[in-house]
Design a protein around this motif. Structure first.
Motif, PDB file in Angstrom:
ATOM      1  N   UNK A 265     -39.482  -9.770   9.286  1.00 53.12           N
ATOM      2  CA  UNK A 265     -39.827  -8.440   9.787  1.00 53.12           C
ATOM      3  C   UNK A 265     -40.919  -8.515  10.842  1.00 53.12           C
ATOM      4  N   UNK A 266     -41.886  -9.400  10.630  1.00 54.25           N
ATOM      5  CA  UNK A 266     -42.956  -9.520  11.617  1.00 54.25           C
ATOM      6  C   UNK A 266     -42.382  -9.962  12.962  1.00 54.25           C
ATOM      7  N   UNK A 267     -41.533 -10.967  12.945  1.00 48.62           N
ATOM      8  CA  UNK A 267     -40.930 -11.433  14.196  1.00 48.62           C
ATOM      9  C   UNK A 267     -40.031 -10.373  14.814  1.00 48.62           C
ATOM     10  N   UNK A 268     -39.374  -9.595  13.961  1.00 48.35           N
ATOM     11  CA  UNK A 268     -38.399  -8.626  14.439  1.00 48.35           C
ATOM     12  C   UNK A 268     -39.070  -7.428  15.096  1.00 48.35           C
ATOM     13  N   UNK A 269     -40.184  -6.982  14.529  1.00 50.55           N
ATOM     14  CA  UNK A 269     -40.765  -5.709  14.959  1.00 50.55           C
ATOM     15  C   UNK A 269     -42.085  -5.861  15.706  1.00 50.55           C
ATOM     16  N   UNK A 270     -42.469  -7.093  16.023  1.00 49.28           N
ATOM     17  CA  UNK A 270     -43.679  -7.315  16.797  1.00 49.28           C
ATOM     18  C   UNK A 270     -43.287  -7.841  18.171  1.00 49.28           C
ATOM     19  N   UNK A 271     -43.736  -7.157  19.205  1.00 48.95           N
ATOM     20  CA  UNK A 271     -43.395  -7.607  20.562  1.00 48.95           C
ATOM     21  C   UNK A 271     -44.301  -8.763  20.964  1.00 48.95           C
ATOM     22  N   UNK A 272     -43.751  -9.661  21.752  1.00 54.45           N
ATOM     23  CA  UNK A 272     -44.513 -10.784  22.276  1.00 54.45           C
ATOM     24  C   UNK A 272     -43.795 -11.261  23.526  1.00 54.45           C
ATOM     25  N   UNK A 273     -44.478 -11.236  24.661  1.00 52.49           N
ATOM     26  CA  UNK A 273     -43.815 -11.560  25.923  1.00 52.49           C
ATOM     27  C   UNK A 273     -44.048 -13.001  26.376  1.00 52.49           C
ATOM     28  N   UNK A 274     -44.800 -13.775  25.589  1.00 51.21           N
ATOM     29  CA  UNK A 274     -45.116 -15.138  26.002  1.00 51.21           C
ATOM     30  C   UNK A 274     -43.939 -16.089  25.749  1.00 51.21           C
ATOM     31  N   UNK A 275     -43.937 -17.193  26.473  1.00 46.98           N
ATOM     32  CA  UNK A 275     -42.977 -18.254  26.184  1.00 46.98           C
ATOM     33  C   UNK A 275     -43.408 -18.880  24.865  1.00 46.98           C
TER      34      UNK A 275
END
Length: 746
Positions: A265-275
Motif C-alpha cells: 500500500x505504501x508503494x501503491x499510494x505514495x508518489x515518488x518521481x525519483x529514479x
C-alpha cells in the motif's frame, strides 16, 4: 599516468573524509599488479587503497577497485584524479582488522567484535571511543522465523575471511546457517561486514541462500535487534524516520515502542518521481540513551525491497528486514536474497537531522564518473563509442534504458514482467518475468561508459544483484538446473534452464564494480551449467538445434575465459566453432529444424551465432571464423532481406512476417568490420532507422499490486533495452565510421 574523476553535484552539505569506491579499467600492460595508485586532489595524494578484480593475460591490471577518503564540497561538483605510481598516505584513523576465533574491526572511533563459529549472531560487541556501547545478548541476530520457530545466524567453522584489509575500507565475509537452540538449522547465509576509516558505523550485508530440500521455504520474519540491558528507565528514546521528498521523524512516547512497516500500500499510494535504482528515500530507526549513546539503523533500499520495517522505543531498536505479520518472503529452492543495513553509532548528541543526512548519503553515495575515453582506451568492453554522436540515436538509447516497466518487492526488485511472454500465456495466467534476458546489466554498463550518467551504473548494480540471487538456481538435484540461469517464467524460477538463456557478462561487471565475490562465483557456476548443457547438445548431431543455443553459449564461455584466462573455458568454445563449420558445410548456412519436414533460416538466431563467433574471434582470431561470419551474412541478405528493406522472422510462408530483431544489425556491423564493404550496412539501414522509432509492446497506466509485487507500468519490460542496446550501438558506430549517417539523420 593520471585519469580524471568527476564527482557530480550531490549533497548540499560538505562531506569530510567521505569514503568512495570506483572501478577503473586499464589497457593491457599499462598498470602492473603491484603498482601503487592514489586519488589526488590539487596535487596532493589522498588515503587510497586498491586491488585488481581482473587482470590481463600478462598479469597487468584490467579492472582496479579503488577506495579512497575524499573531501567533497556541498552543493557543487568536484574533480579529482587517479594517479599511478603515487604512494598514498594512511588515513588519520585507519580501518584495521584482526581475525581469530571471531574478528575485531577498528575504525578509530569504533571497535566491533564479530562472533566466532560457536556463538549465535554476527556482532558480539560494539564500543565507541573505547567505551562499550552494546555486547552479548544485547545484539541479536540476524534471526529468521520459519514455521513459527526462530533460527539465529551462526558462522561456520571457517570463521571470518578478510576481503579488504584496510586502511580505507575493511570488508569481512563469513558463511553459515541459521540454527535453533536444539541444533536444527534452516537456510544458509553469506554475511559481509564493511567498515570505513574514521567512521563510527558498519554495514551488515546478510544474504540468504535456500538450499533446503523443500520446493520453497517461507520466511515469516528476518530481523536484527539491539536490546540494551541494565539501562535506567525513562532515559531512553526511540524514533523512526521515513522520507520521500522530505523526511518525517516520529519519536516514541516514554514507554512506547513505535513501528513502521513498508508494504504494498505504501508503494501503491505514495508518489515518488525519483529514479528508484538511485534513490527512493530512507527508512531509519533511532535509539539513544543518556547513559549509553545512540545507534541509528538504515535499511538499504527498504522501499524497493518491501516488505521491510523498523521498531524503536526506549527499550531498543529492531531492524525488520522481513517484518513479522507481513507477506513474508517466499524463497524457492535455489534462490538467494540479500539485505543490507547500516548501523551508525554516536555519543547521543547527534541530532535527527544529522543522522538523516548520514542515512541518505548511505542510500545515495557519491560515485565518481570517468570519461568515456577511459573505457574506450582500456578496451575492456565492446566498442560502442562514437566520435560525433547523433542526437536521434542517443535519444533512443537513453529512452530504452529509462522507459521500462519496473517492479517493487523483495523478490522482484531489479527485474520486470514481459508483456509479450505474458500475453502468450507462458505464465498460465500469471505475469512472466523477464529474468533480465539478453543481459540488461551489461547493457547498463555500456551506457554508463558511453554517457557517464550515474543512474546507468545503478541500473547495473540493482539488476545484477537481482539476477544473480533470484534468477540463478544455486541448488538443485538436477545437474541441468543446478547453478543455471532460469529462463523467463512466472515467479522467476518456475521455468527451465536452457543454454540459450544464460549470460554472465553483466554479473562479472557487477563484480568489478563492487568486489562482491558472490557475483564472480555465480558467473563461474553459470558457466559450469552451460558446459553440462553443451555435452547434451552435441550428442544430438549437426544442425539438430537452433544456432542461438551455441551462439549464446560461446559468448558466455569467452567471457569466462576473458575473466580467468583458463583455457578450460575456451576449449569448449573451440569445439563450438568446429561444429558451426561442419554445420555450414552440410547446409551452406545454419539451417534449423522447425516443423518435422522443414529446415529454415532464422535471421535472429543465425546472427546470435555470428555475434558469438565474433566474441571468440576477438580472443582467438581465425580466418575460418571470418569466412563463416561473412558467408552467413551474405546468405541472410540474399534470402531473408525482403523488398521493403526488412528481414523476415523465419523462412516459412507461415512465418515471414517482418521482424528479425536487432541482433541482425550487429551481425551486419561485424561483416562490415571484417570486409569494409558498405553493402552490409546498407542492407540494415532500413531496419536500423525503424528500430529508432519502434514502439515495443509494454504496459501503461497506474501502479498496481500483483501478489507480492507492485508493478510500475512505464513501458516495455527489461528485454527491450537489453536486446536493442548493443546491436543498435554497434551498427550506429559502424555506420558513422562508414559515413552513412547523413546530416539530416538526426
Amino acid at each position: 599516468m593520471s585519469l580524471p574523476m568527476h564527482f557530480p553535484k550531490l549533497s548540499r552539505f560538505d562531506r569530510h573524509a567521505e569514503p568512495i569506491t570506483v572501478a577503473v579499467p586499464f589497457p593491457r600492460g599499462e598498470l602492473a599488479a603491484d603498482a601503487p595508485v592514489a586519488v589526488m586532489a590539487d596535487g596532493e595524494a589522498l588515503p587510497t587503497q586498491a586491488r585488481a578484480t581482473a587482470t590481463w593475460p600478462d598479469g597487468s591490471v584490467k579492472w582496479l577497485l579503488v577506495d579512497a577518503v575524499v573531501d567533497l564540497p556541498g552543493n557543487a561538483a568536484a574533480d579529482l584524479e587517479l594517479s599511478a605510481g603515487m604512494l598514498s598516505p594512511t588515513p588519520q584513523s585507519p580501518a584495521t582488522v584482526q581475525v581469530g576465533a571471531g574478528a575485531i574491526i577498528e575504525t578509530g572511533p569504533l571497535t566491533v567484535r564479530l562472533c566466532g563459529p560457536a556463538e549465535p549472531g554476527l556482532v558480539r560487541e560494539i564500543a565507541l571511543a573505547g567505551e562499550r556501547f552494546a555486547a552479548g545478548e544485547e545484539l541479536v541476530g540476524p534471526q529468521v522465523t520459519i514455521g513459527g520457530e526462530s533460527f539465529v545466524a551462526q558462522v561456520d567453522a571457517d570463521g571470518w575471511r578478510v576481503v579488504e584489509s584496510g586502511p580505507v575500507r575493511v570488508v569481512l565475509e563469513a558463511r553459515g546457517e541459521h540454527a535453533a537452540g536444539d541444533g536444527r538449522t534452516q537456510l544458509d547465509f553469506i554475511a559481509r561486514v564493511t567498515a570505513w576509516a574514521g567512521k563510527p558505523g558498519i554495514e551488515v550485508h546478510h544474504r540468504l541462500i535456500n538450499r533446503e530440500p523443500a520446493p520453497s521455504t517461507g520466511v515469516e520474519a528476518l530481523c536484527w535487534s539491539l536490546r540494551p540491558t541494565g539501562v535506567s528507565p525513562g532515559r531512553g528514546e526511540g524514533a523512526i524516520t521515513v522520507s520521500n521528498y522530505a523526511s518525517q521523524t516520529r519519536t516514541a512516547e516514554p514507554g512506547e515502542t513505535i513501528r513502521r512497516v513498508i508494504d504494498a500500500d505504501h508503494l501503491l499510494y505514495t508518489s515518488n518521481e525519483q529514479v528508484p535504482e538511485v534513490l527512493y528515500g530512507t527508512l531509519t530507526g533511532h535509539w539513544r540513551h543518556r547513559d549509553r549513546g545512540g545507534m541509528s539503523a538504515t535499511i538499504y533500499q527498504a522501499y524497493q525491497n518491501f516488505p521491510s520495517g523498523l521498531s524503536a522505543g526506549e527499550h531498543g531498536l529492531r531492524v525488520e528486514l522481513v517484518p513479522a505479520g507481513s507477506l513474508g518472503l517466499d524463497l524457492m529452492r535455489g534462490m538467494a536474497k540479500g539485505h543490507r543495513f547500516l548501523l551508525h553509532v554516536h555519543d547521543g548528541s547527534a541530532t535527527h537531522e544529522e543522522l538523516i543526512v548520514r542515512a541518505l548519503q548511505y542510500q545515495m553515495p557519491d560515485r565518481p564518473v570517468l570519461p568515456p575515453g577511459v573505457y574506450r582506451r582500456a578496451d575492456v568492453m565492446e566498442d560502442v563509442f562514437v566520435d560525433e554522436p547523433v542526437a536521434r540515436v542517443e535519444r533512443t538509447l537513453l529512452d530504452l534504458a529509462d522507459r521500462r516497466t519496473k517492479a517493487f518487492g523483495a523478490i522482484h526488485w531489479g527485474d520486470g514482467p514481459e508483456r509479450g511472454y505474458t500475453d502468450q500465456g507462458r505464465g498460465r495466467g500469471e505475469l512472466v518475468w523477464c529474468n533480465l534476458e539478453y543481459d540488461l546489466p551489461r547493457a547498463a554498463l555500456l551506457m554508463f561508459a558511453r554517457t557517464g550518467e550515474r543512474r546507468m551504473l545503478d541500473y547495473l548494480l540493482v539488476c545484477a544483484e537481482h539476477w544473480m540471487e533470484i534468477d540463478v538456481c544455486h541448488d538443485s538435484d538436477d545437474p541441468m538446473r543446478h547453478e543455471g540461469m532460469v529462463a523467463h517464467s512466472a515467479r522467476h524460477a518456475t521455468g527451465g534452464v536452457t543454454v540459450s538463456h544464460e549470460w554472465v557478462e553483466g554479473i562479472l561487471d557487477s563484480y568489478h564494480q563492487t568486489g562482491d565475490e558472490f557475483a564472480l562465483q555465480t558467473a563461474l557456476g553459470v558457466g559450469r551449467n552451460v558446459l553440462r548443457h553443451l555435452e547434451r547438445l552435441v550428442q544430438r548431431g549437426v544442425g539438430a538445434f537452433s544456432a542461438r543455443e551455441t551462439g549464446w553459449a560461446i559468448r558466455t564461455l569467452v567471457a569466462l575465459f576473458d575473466e580467468t584466462h583458463d583455457e578450460a573455458w575456451l576449449a569448449p568454445a573451440e569445439r563450438i566453432v568446429g561444429h558451426f563449420e561442419e554445420w555450414m558445410g552440410a547446409h551452406g548456412t545454419w539451417l534449423s529444424p522447425y516443423t518435422d519436414h522443414t529446415l529454415v533460416r532464422v535471421p535472429f538466431m543465425i546472427t546470435v551465432a555470428v555475434n558469438g563467433l565474433m566474441c571468440y574471434h576477438r580472443v582467438r582470431p581465425e580466418v575460418g571464423v571470418e569466412r563463416m561470419v561473412v558467408r552467413a551474412m551474405d546468405d541472410l541478405i540474399e534470402h531473408c532481406l525482403m523488398p521493403d528493406g526488412r528481414f523476415y522472422y523465419k523462412e516459412l510462408p507461415s512465418l515471414q512476417r517482418r521482424g528479425a530483431g536487432t541482433q541482425v544489425l550487429q551481425g551486419l556491423a561485424h561483416a562490415w568490420e571484417l570486409t569494409g564493404d558498405a553493402k552490409y550496412l546498407r542492407a540494415g539501414m532500413t531496419s536500423f532507422e525503424l528500430s529508432l522509432d519502434e514502439e515495443v509492446a509494454g504496459w501503461s497506466g497506474a501502479k498496481y499490486v500483483d501478489g507480492d509485487a507492485v508493478i510500475d507500468p512505464r513501458g516495455p519490460g527489461p528485454k527491450a533495452f537489453a536486446a536493442f542496446l548493443l546491436p543498435i550501438a554497434r551498427f550506429y558506430r559502424a555506420s558513422a565510421l562508414a559515413g552513412l549517417l547523413q546530416e539530416d539523420f538526426s
